[in-house]
Design a protein around this motif. Structure first.
Motif, short mmCIF file in Angstrom:
data_model
loop_
_atom_site.label_atom_id
_atom_site.label_comp_id
_atom_site.label_asym_id
_atom_site.label_seq_id
_atom_site.Cartn_x
_atom_site.Cartn_y
_atom_site.Cartn_z
N PHE A 151 18.73 32.96 50.41
CA PHE A 151 17.94 33.89 49.60
C PHE A 151 16.65 33.18 49.19
CE2 PHE A 151 16.79 35.78 45.43
CZ PHE A 151 16.60 37.09 45.85
N ARG A 152 15.54 33.62 49.80
CA ARG A 152 14.24 32.98 49.59
C ARG A 152 14.37 31.48 49.90
NH1 ARG A 152 12.99 36.57 44.16
NH2 ARG A 152 12.69 38.53 45.27
N ASP A 153 14.12 30.60 48.92
CA ASP A 153 14.18 29.17 49.22
C ASP A 153 15.49 28.55 48.76
OD1 ASP A 153 13.68 29.61 46.55
OD2 ASP A 153 12.43 27.82 46.30
N LYS A 154 16.51 29.38 48.54
CA LYS A 154 17.78 28.89 48.02
C LYS A 154 18.93 29.19 48.97
CE LYS A 154 16.41 29.55 43.16
NZ LYS A 154 15.04 29.98 43.43
N TYR A 155 19.97 28.38 48.86
CA TYR A 155 21.23 28.66 49.55
C TYR A 155 22.21 29.07 48.46
CZ TYR A 155 24.82 28.17 53.18
OH TYR A 155 25.81 28.41 54.09
N VAL A 156 22.55 30.33 48.40
CA VAL A 156 23.25 30.90 47.25
C VAL A 156 24.74 31.10 47.55
CG1 VAL A 156 23.30 32.80 45.60
CG2 VAL A 156 21.12 32.05 46.56
N TYR A 157 25.54 30.58 46.65
CA TYR A 157 27.00 30.72 46.73
C TYR A 157 27.41 31.74 45.68
CZ TYR A 157 31.89 29.08 47.15
OH TYR A 157 33.25 28.98 47.38
N ILE A 158 27.99 32.85 46.10
CA ILE A 158 28.37 33.94 45.20
C ILE A 158 29.89 34.06 45.19
CG2 ILE A 158 28.03 36.37 44.61
CD1 ILE A 158 25.57 36.30 46.51
N ARG A 159 30.48 33.96 44.02
CA ARG A 159 31.94 34.03 43.91
C ARG A 159 32.32 35.16 42.93
NH1 ARG A 159 35.07 28.59 43.40
NH2 ARG A 159 36.41 29.80 44.79
N TYR A 160 33.37 35.88 43.28
CA TYR A 160 33.89 36.93 42.42
C TYR A 160 35.33 36.60 42.06
CZ TYR A 160 29.81 39.63 43.80
OH TYR A 160 28.52 40.05 44.01
N PHE A 161 35.67 36.75 40.78
CA PHE A 161 37.01 36.44 40.30
C PHE A 161 37.58 37.66 39.56
CE2 PHE A 161 34.60 32.52 40.39
CZ PHE A 161 35.45 31.63 41.04
N ALA A 162 38.78 38.06 39.91
CA ALA A 162 39.47 39.10 39.15
C ALA A 162 39.94 38.48 37.85
CB ALA A 162 40.65 39.65 39.94
N VAL A 163 39.59 39.08 36.72
CA VAL A 163 40.01 38.59 35.41
C VAL A 163 41.25 39.38 34.98
CG1 VAL A 163 39.34 38.27 33.00
CG2 VAL A 163 37.64 37.98 34.83
N ARG A 164 42.34 38.66 34.74
CA ARG A 164 43.61 39.32 34.38
C ARG A 164 44.13 38.74 33.06
NH1 ARG A 164 44.51 42.00 39.07
NH2 ARG A 164 43.82 40.96 41.00
N ASP A 165 44.87 39.55 32.30
CA ASP A 165 45.45 39.04 31.05
C ASP A 165 46.74 38.28 31.34
OD1 ASP A 165 47.46 40.91 31.44
OD2 ASP A 165 46.81 42.26 29.84
N GLU A 166 47.42 37.87 30.27
CA GLU A 166 48.62 37.05 30.44
C GLU A 166 49.75 37.78 31.17
OE1 GLU A 166 48.54 38.96 26.36
OE2 GLU A 166 47.16 37.85 27.65
N ASN A 167 49.64 39.12 31.21
CA ASN A 167 50.66 39.91 31.91
C ASN A 167 50.22 40.31 33.32
OD1 ASN A 167 52.44 39.94 29.63
ND2 ASN A 167 51.10 41.48 28.69
N GLY A 168 49.07 39.83 33.75
CA GLY A 168 48.58 40.14 35.09
C GLY A 168 47.80 41.44 35.17
N LYS A 169 47.55 42.07 34.02
CA LYS A 169 46.81 43.33 34.03
C LYS A 169 45.33 43.05 34.30
CE LYS A 169 45.60 47.30 31.11
NZ LYS A 169 45.71 47.89 29.74
N TYR A 170 44.73 43.83 35.20
CA TYR A 170 43.32 43.68 35.54
C TYR A 170 42.44 44.05 34.35
CZ TYR A 170 38.78 44.57 37.77
OH TYR A 170 37.44 44.58 38.09
#
Length: 406
Positions: free
Chosen positions: A363-382
């Motif tokens: 992206f332009r003059d950068k090498y961009v690392y994009i990460r997505y994380f599912a955030v879940r509670d202690e019971n696994g609920k999204y």
């Protein structure tokens, strides 16, 4: 449409009969009826149309395919020309330097000058003689025109979100796509000129397309989009838009003054001095915000309903973010052509099929690392999704070891 219509009755903009006729006229247009014939009916039975009516029509016809939308917008523009009623205003803040609309209009004047008195002239010379010198002149013009991305990005990230809060989705769904068509055509023209190999006619047709689309978009903005926004937005909303415009940048020209409306500007709410008690410590809200903004990454969080709730605001953001995205669905923060990728990712997170997804792009003059994380509670609920974006060029450049301070 040949029935006798009471024109006096039609002059009341919100009558059921008028709305019905407008829908039928535009349905005829969508169904492929001759534009001149449709315009004749429009002139005879409607005459003038308000910005609110245009907004409602765009909303009624909903989302369109790329090809259909592009075809119809040109026809809509032809019908609207000279028929849009101007709202009566005694005080016009949008004419004051620094107001977002004033800046947009100044940019449009520069764009019009660039395509009509510079690009068009050089294209005419190119049609006669496609010498290297003239090719370079065209390339310089196209490189200048690439600046239009900032103009369109401010529309998409600052104007469109507020329109959506008023239930106006036509520009978001359709104008954004046309913006992308224009961006792509300009980039394609630059590519063809940079490696010109004698495909003269292809270059001429492409640049003529760019010129026509840029000019038509200026008309749509100044006669439809901007009046639509002015009819709905509050002064506080315009102040927020003005303040956040600097982050995205300006096209060919920048405002020389800060807009100061007669009423005192909206006071920024101070960050609460309250504290947040977490499992592993206690931080004030001020400390927490400073900490998050100090991280050498961009963070964005959307909740379980796909609504943007937070983004970090570090010194060097990779992708532009404005406060207008807060409270907006993430789908409407992406260009229409990439929404399906977002939808698929979120569906996987919500169904528990994935917990992470990574992308890496130049992206332009950068090498961009994009990460997505599912955030879940202690019971696994999204509970939502965290986007983590980082420029990894400096990391990839690391060699050897460093064990002491510089």
């Amino acid at each position: 449409m040949s029935e006798i219509i009471n024109n006096r009755e039609l002059q009341t903009p919100n009558t059921t009969k008028r709305q019905s006729i407008l829908k039928q006229i535009f349905k005829d247009l969508h169904d492929g009826k001759n534009v001149k014939e449709v315009k004749a009916h429009f002139d005879a039975f409607i005459g003038k149309i308000t910005i609110d009516e245009i907004s409602q029509l765009q909303h009624d016809f909903g989302d369109l395919s790329v090809e259909e939308m592009h075809r119809l917008h040109a026809k809509h523009t032809e019908i609207f020309k000279g028929a849009i009623e101007e709202a009566e205003k005694t005080n016009k803040p949008e004419e004051q330097p620094g107001h977002p609309i004033h800046t947009f209009v100044l940019e449009n004047k520069e764009l019009d000058k660039l395509v009509n008195t510079q690009l068009q002239v050089h294209l005419g010379q190119f049609e006669i003689e496609d010498s290297q010198e003239i090719v370079l002149l065209l390339l310089e013009d196209i490189n200048l025109l690439l600046d239009i991305d900032k103009h369109y990005s401010r529309k998409e990230n600052l104007i469109f979100p507020y329109l959506e809060t008023y239930g106006i989705y036509g520009p978001t769904n359709n104008m954004w796509r046309i913006n992308d068509f224009i961006r792509d055509a300009i980039k394609d023209a630059r590519k063809k000129l940079a490696s010109y190999n004698g495909e003269k006619q292809a270059v001429i047709e492409l640049i003529n397309f760019v010129i026509q689309e840029v000019i038509t978009m200026i008309y749509r903005e100044e006669n439809i989009l901007f009046p639509m926004a002015l009819n709905n937005f509050t002064e506080d909303e315009w102040l927020k838009i003005a303040r956040e415009s600097d982050e995205i940048g300006y096209c060919l020209i920048a405002p020389t003054e800060v807009w100061k409306p007669e009423r005192h500007a909206l006071d920024e709410k101070a960050i609460s001095e309250g504290y947040i008690k977490m499992e592993t410590g206690i931080l004030s809200l001020k400390q927490l915000e400073l900490l998050l903004n100090q991280l050498p990454v961009d963070l964005t969080f959307i909740d379980q309903d796909d609504v943007v709730r937070y983004f970090s605001h570090g010194k060097e953001r990779i992708f532009a973010r404005t406060k207008a995205v807060i409270g907006r669905t993430v789908q409407n923060c992406h260009p229409p052509r990439s929404v399906h990728v977002v939808e698929e990712l979120l569906a996987d997170f919500k169904a528990g099929r994935k917990d992470t997804e990574d992308f890496w792009i130049k992206f332009r003059d950068k090498y961009v690392y994009i990460r997505y994380f599912a955030v879940r509670d202690e019971n696994g609920k999204y509970m939502g999704t965290l986007e983590f974006t980082q420029n990894i060029d400096p990391i990839q450049a690391i060699e050897g070891e460093k064990r002491i301070m510089s």
